[in-house]
Design a protein around this motif. Structure first.
Motif, PDB file in Angstrom:
ATOM      1  N   GLY A  70     -40.819 -12.104 -13.383  1.00  0.00           N
ATOM      2  CA  GLY A  70     -42.145 -12.649 -13.136  1.00  0.00           C
ATOM      3  C   GLY A  70     -42.535 -13.770 -14.075  1.00  0.00           C
ATOM      4  O   GLY A  70     -43.441 -14.561 -13.771  1.00  0.00           O
ATOM      5  N   ILE A  78     -41.280 -18.515 -14.074  1.00  0.00           N
ATOM      6  CA  ILE A  78     -41.915 -19.747 -13.603  1.00  0.00           C
ATOM      7  C   ILE A  78     -42.612 -20.519 -14.719  1.00  0.00           C
ATOM      8  O   ILE A  78     -43.096 -21.620 -14.499  1.00  0.00           O
ATOM      9  CB  ILE A  78     -42.934 -19.465 -12.473  1.00  0.00           C
ATOM     10  N   PHE A  79     -42.665 -19.898 -15.900  1.00  0.00           N
ATOM     11  CA  PHE A  79     -43.383 -20.570 -16.983  1.00  0.00           C
ATOM     12  C   PHE A  79     -42.432 -21.433 -17.802  1.00  0.00           C
ATOM     13  O   PHE A  79     -41.312 -21.027 -18.095  1.00  0.00           O
ATOM     14  CB  PHE A  79     -44.076 -19.547 -17.881  1.00  0.00           C
ATOM     15  N   LYS A 117     -52.795 -27.205 -16.823  1.00  0.00           N
ATOM     16  CA  LYS A 117     -52.772 -26.183 -15.792  1.00  0.00           C
ATOM     17  C   LYS A 117     -53.333 -26.631 -14.445  1.00  0.00           C
ATOM     18  O   LYS A 117     -52.621 -26.639 -13.461  1.00  0.00           O
ATOM     19  CB  LYS A 117     -53.531 -24.950 -16.264  1.00  0.00           C
ATOM     20  N   TYR A 122     -44.355  -7.202 -10.426  1.00  0.00           N
ATOM     21  CA  TYR A 122     -43.268  -7.954  -9.804  1.00  0.00           C
ATOM     22  C   TYR A 122     -42.445  -7.053  -8.881  1.00  0.00           C
ATOM     23  O   TYR A 122     -42.043  -7.475  -7.785  1.00  0.00           O
ATOM     24  CB  TYR A 122     -42.381  -8.539 -10.910  1.00  0.00           C
ATOM     25  N   ILE A 152     -52.744 -19.527 -13.790  1.00  0.00           N
ATOM     26  CA  ILE A 152     -53.369 -18.577 -14.718  1.00  0.00           C
ATOM     27  C   ILE A 152     -52.576 -18.502 -16.018  1.00  0.00           C
ATOM     28  O   ILE A 152     -53.139 -18.327 -17.101  1.00  0.00           O
ATOM     29  CB  ILE A 152     -53.477 -17.191 -14.043  1.00  0.00           C
ATOM     30  N   GLY A 153     -51.256 -18.637 -15.901  1.00  0.00           N
ATOM     31  CA  GLY A 153     -50.416 -18.577 -17.095  1.00  0.00           C
ATOM     32  C   GLY A 153     -49.953 -17.180 -17.439  1.00  0.00           C
ATOM     33  O   GLY A 153     -49.459 -16.932 -18.541  1.00  0.00           O
ATOM     34  N   ARG A 154     -50.087 -16.257 -16.495  1.00  0.00           N
ATOM     35  CA  ARG A 154     -49.638 -14.879 -16.694  1.00  0.00           C
ATOM     36  C   ARG A 154     -48.845 -14.442 -15.470  1.00  0.00           C
ATOM     37  O   ARG A 154     -49.143 -14.861 -14.344  1.00  0.00           O
ATOM     38  CB  ARG A 154     -50.846 -13.940 -16.853  1.00  0.00           C
ATOM     39  N   PRO A 155     -47.838 -13.568 -15.654  1.00  0.00           N
ATOM     40  CA  PRO A 155     -47.057 -13.101 -14.495  1.00  0.00           C
ATOM     41  C   PRO A 155     -47.931 -12.330 -13.517  1.00  0.00           C
ATOM     42  O   PRO A 155     -49.016 -11.868 -13.866  1.00  0.00           O
ATOM     43  CB  PRO A 155     -46.008 -12.171 -15.126  1.00  0.00           C
ATOM     44  N   ILE A 156     -47.410 -12.172 -12.291  1.00  0.00           N
ATOM     45  CA  ILE A 156     -48.159 -11.415 -11.290  1.00  0.00           C
ATOM     46  C   ILE A 156     -48.278  -9.959 -11.722  1.00  0.00           C
ATOM     47  O   ILE A 156     -47.523  -9.469 -12.549  1.00  0.00           O
ATOM     48  CB  ILE A 156     -47.501 -11.500  -9.890  1.00  0.00           C
ATOM     49  N   TYR A 201     -46.486 -18.316  -6.325  1.00  0.00           N
ATOM     50  CA  TYR A 201     -46.146 -19.282  -7.380  1.00  0.00           C
ATOM     51  C   TYR A 201     -47.400 -19.787  -8.103  1.00  0.00           C
ATOM     52  O   TYR A 201     -47.487 -19.731  -9.327  1.00  0.00           O
ATOM     53  CB  TYR A 201     -45.376 -20.467  -6.775  1.00  0.00           C
ATOM     54  N   PRO A 206     -50.023 -17.113 -10.434  1.00  0.00           N
ATOM     55  CA  PRO A 206     -49.613 -16.846 -11.834  1.00  0.00           C
ATOM     56  C   PRO A 206     -49.362 -18.123 -12.625  1.00  0.00           C
ATOM     57  O   PRO A 206     -49.629 -18.166 -13.836  1.00  0.00           O
ATOM     58  CB  PRO A 206     -48.325 -16.028 -11.677  1.00  0.00           C
ATOM     59  N   LYS A 207     -48.886 -19.163 -11.967  1.00  0.00           N
ATOM     60  CA  LYS A 207     -48.555 -20.395 -12.676  1.00  0.00           C
ATOM     61  C   LYS A 207     -49.800 -21.012 -13.318  1.00  0.00           C
ATOM     62  O   LYS A 207     -49.785 -21.401 -14.491  1.00  0.00           O
ATOM     63  CB  LYS A 207     -47.925 -21.385 -11.683  1.00  0.00           C
TER      64      LYS A 207
END
Lengths: 57, 476
Positions: free
Chosen positions: A43, A46-47, A56, B239, B232-236, B226, B229-230
């Motif tokens: 997860g 993607i960062f 952002k 997962y 927001i900067g945090r994973p979903i 994609y 979370p992208k």
């Protein structure tokens, strides 16, 4: 094409599709796509540096 | 060469190179998609207005409802949604595979063929040449151009995937790869011309439902998984649950189409199997909803500031609503009332516009500045786009749902003459047109903004434009 012919041809296509899906799933299992490590870290893949830079919206 | 890396951060130079490799093809797809969005919206608004003013533009056969309506539907699905989705896929695939886009020249030819197919198909439809099957109205010549364009696009994407430098397949990429396999299979079989009579109806609705569920929907979900979370900067949120959602989606969704033929001359088991699969869709939908909504809700302060997230989260919420509605709508009890009514039109718009299009808008708001290296010049235009499009689709959905239900109740009531099922819808049809016009206005505002950012017209901004800071442009 009559109804039987259509049923057979669609059935063959459906079986090919199902076989492809099953093959993809088995491949994913064998290559560790669903391993504990990948489920934990996947997860976050993607960062990258862009996120660290704070750009952002 | 593929590494064993799951996908940790790498350097800015590699990312810039990957983004650059996707920039021109993605821009080509996005720009042409925006053109079809505007044309499709105007055709849709005109078709809706003809419900209120049946004699309007009726002197010209080209502008009759029977031609404008399929032209609207096909330009929106094959022009706007498909091409904007292709642009998003090109850009996301390069990022998710952490490699540069391969076989880029195929993408330019693909965009040319695809756009030529939509243009030719729309001209032929307006000239009166239609296949007569819903969602498949384009004549074979146009369909073949679109299919050829899609195959070249898919070839480039699979080649890029094969060259990936990371071992792990992110959940968005699962949806993308599946859609790249499913759509050509679906489109070529449906256009093969092997069917007639009852089997043609079965094939038509197998295709019509699946073009939304195994093409448009995976595009939307790939984008939501994609961009939420992208940004927001945090994973979903979970997962693993997301992956369960994908595989159950793949297992159940393509069975759904035949619920459109409840009451039709088909084997009962075939329709029943389709209804059961529609109910089973609660499993993947719950997985998706849990992930999208919990991720967004936990970081709602970010959602309120990001133009991308306004649209993408709106689309994600709409996906939950349209999916739950669709599962209930598939049952015989509901179908016997709402079939052949405006209710179904509201459902389709909720899927194509409120869900898929809103996510594609959000994706373009994120990707375009990175492609053209110019920030969106007018944040107020983004706000205006969101509110007109959002209010327009909510109004449209509400009135077609209520009006369609009342229409259906009147149609099955033997004490009500058929004309009663028409007159009961009249006030709702005026509001439907108002909703459609609002969406069209929003789409035109979006198209103007897209043109401005491509041409780099307007005030230069030194940073992305959060919505809360609308009006804080930096002078160029």
């Amino acid at each position: 094409m009559d109804l039987t012919g259509i049923a057979v041809s669609v059935g063959i296509v459906a079986l090919i599709g199902a076989a492809l899906a099953l093959a993809a799933f088995l491949w994913a299992v064998r290559t560790g796509q669903f391993s504990h490590e990948q489920l934990r870290a996947g997860g976050s893949m993607i960062f990258d540096d862009e996120d660290q830079s704070g750009r952002k919206a | 060469m593929m590494g064993t890396d799951i996908g940790h951060a790498d350097g800015p130079q590699q990312r810039i190179a990957r983004d650059n490799s996707a920039a021109s093809p993605a821009l080509l797809y996005f720009a042409s998609a925006t053109f079809w969005l505007v044309l499709g919206s105007l055709l849709g608004a005109a078709a809706s207005l003809k419900f209120n003013l049946p004699d309007w533009l009726s002197a010209s056969p080209t502008l009759t409802f029977g031609r404008i309506r399929p032209a609207h539907l096909n330009t929106v699905v094959y022009g706007w949604v498909s091409l904007a989705g292709a642009g998003m896929v090109v850009w996301m695939t390069a990022r998710l595979c952490k490699t540069e886009v391969r076989w880029r020249s195929l993408l330019y030819v693909s965009a040319l063929l695809w756009n030529s197919g939509v243009l030719l198909g729309t001209i032929l439809l307006l000239a009166g040449h239609s296949n007569g099957m819903e969602w498949l109205e384009y004549p074979l010549s146009a369909a073949l151009l679109i299919a050829a364009g899609f195959l070249l696009f898919a070839a480039s994407m699979f080649r890029t995937y094969a060259a990936r430098t990371v071992q792990h397949i992110y959940i968005s990429l699962w949806y993308i790869l599946a859609a790249l396999l499913w759509f050509p299979l679906l489109y070529l079989i449906a256009n093969a011309g092997l069917y007639n009579g009852v089997s043609q109806a079965a094939m038509n609705w197998w295709f019509a439902h699946n073009v939304l569920t195994v093409w448009v929907t995976p595009l939307g979900l790939a984008g939501a998984y994609y961009f939420i979370p992208k940004v927001i900067g945090r994973p979903i949120y979970s997962y693993a649950v997301g992956l369960i959602g994908f595989w159950t989606f793949a297992l159940f969704y393509n069975w759904n189409g035949l619920h459109h033929l409840v009451g039709g001359p088909l084997p009962t088991w075939a329709v029943s199997a389709s209804i059961v699969a529609s109910i089973l869709m609660f499993i993947p939908v719950t997985a998706v909803a849990l992930n999208h909504h919990m991720t967004a809700f936990r970081h709602r302060e970010v959602v309120t500031k990001s133009p991308t997230l306004w649209f993408v989260v709106f689309g994600a919420v709409s996906y939950t609503v349209v999916s739950v509605q669709g599962s209930f709508e598939a049952t015989r009890t509901v179908q016997e009332v709402v079939h052949f009514t405006h209710y179904t039109i509201g459902h389709a718009h909720l899927g194509v516009y409120a869900f898929a299009s809103m996510i594609l808008f959000g994706a373009m708001y994120y990707v375009m500045p990175r492609i053209v290296r110019w920030e969106w010049p007018y944040p107020r235009l983004i706000k205006a786009h969101f509110w007109t499009a959002g209010f327009g689709i909510i109004l449209f959905f509400a009135v077609t749902t209520i009006g369609g239900y009342l229409q259906g109740r009147a149609m099955i009531d033997p004490s009500v003459p058929f004309i009663g099922s028409v007159t009961v819808t009249i006030p709702y049809l005026w509001l439907r047109t108002a909703g459609g016009i609002l969406m069209a206005v929003g789409n035109i505002l979006f198209a103007v903004h897209v043109a401005l950012i491509i041409l780099r017209v307007g005030p230069a901004r030194i940073a992305p434009a959060p919505l809360e800071e609308a009006g804080s442009e930096v002078a160029s």
